[in-house]
Design a protein around this motif. Sequence first.
Motif, PDB file in Angstrom:
ATOM      1  N   GLU A 200       0.826  -1.207   0.000  1.00  0.00           N
ATOM      2  CA  GLU A 200       0.000   0.000   0.000  1.00  0.00           C
ATOM      3  C   GLU A 200       0.860   1.256   0.000  1.00  0.00           C
ATOM      4  N   VAL A 201       1.991   1.203   0.683  1.00  0.00           N
ATOM      5  CA  VAL A 201       2.901   2.364   0.709  1.00  0.00           C
ATOM      6  C   VAL A 201       3.421   2.653  -0.689  1.00  0.00           C
ATOM      7  N   ALA A 203       1.990   1.875  -3.474  1.00  0.00           N
ATOM      8  CA  ALA A 203       0.881   2.305  -4.332  1.00  0.00           C
ATOM      9  C   ALA A 203       0.617   3.796  -4.194  1.00  0.00           C
ATOM     10  N   THR A 204       0.865   4.353  -3.008  1.00  0.00           N
ATOM     11  CA  THR A 204       0.623   5.779  -2.773  1.00  0.00           C
ATOM     12  C   THR A 204       1.879   6.632  -2.915  1.00  0.00           C
ATOM     13  N   GLY A 206       4.407   6.610  -0.890  1.00  0.00           N
ATOM     14  CA  GLY A 206       4.833   7.077   0.431  1.00  0.00           C
ATOM     15  C   GLY A 206       6.106   6.420   0.906  1.00  0.00           C
TER      16      GLY A 206
END
Length: 244
Positions: A200-201, A203-204, A206
């Motif tokens: 998820e990191v 994907a964003t 971050g």
Amino acid sequence: MAGGDPSSDDQQSRARLILPAGIGGVALWGAWALGEALSFDTLAGNREALLAYRDDNYLTAALLFMATYAVLVALSLPGATVATLTGGFLFGVFPGALFNVLAAGTGACLIFLAARWGLGERLARRLESGERTRRLKEGIDANRWPVLFLMRLIPVVPFFAANLIPALLAVPLSIFAVTTYLGIIPGAVVYTSVGAGLGEVFATGGRPDFSLLREPRVFLPILGLACLAALPLFRKALLARWTR
């Protein structure tokens, strides 16, 4: 003919210094040359290729990962934190944490053996020659288990130093290995769990969030384990005070 050849002993002593000196040289080179290569950005840039290779060759990927991680630790190269995150990213919290513990512990044992073989005997003789250093070594020898567990549970001492200090103080390999493999489990699980959420990191766009380390549900159990490890030290101190 009684006695040995002093020149031969000197040559063997100098030869023993080659391995730890070589490891130290590689560590310095790695800190200069590999700092950017073994980074979070490198992991982010190669994540798709790593996941594809893992999916096609799971066992080989796991073995290569653990071997690479162990070499990083054994040679004191940078990137151990990124390696731990990678273990979580590729293999999940489990078996990722298991792979991380096995790799980091094995690398620690390798550098421990190299340091003890190259420097341990010589330094041990020097420690025993001084009254103050001899007493310090005797104090550590009397509390090996709790001291070594605390060094692993509370990351006040850098990981590479926690690998070298016991070797230079002639701690048995069995005690070092047990306290290392077991002592690094809590921290490995935490960092592996951070790595498991990197999908998820990425994907964003971050960065990893290490605020998890400050949450009571994480640091309180580790603090509790540290207190348990320190109990024998407190007990000895109290008994020594009461028997005065």
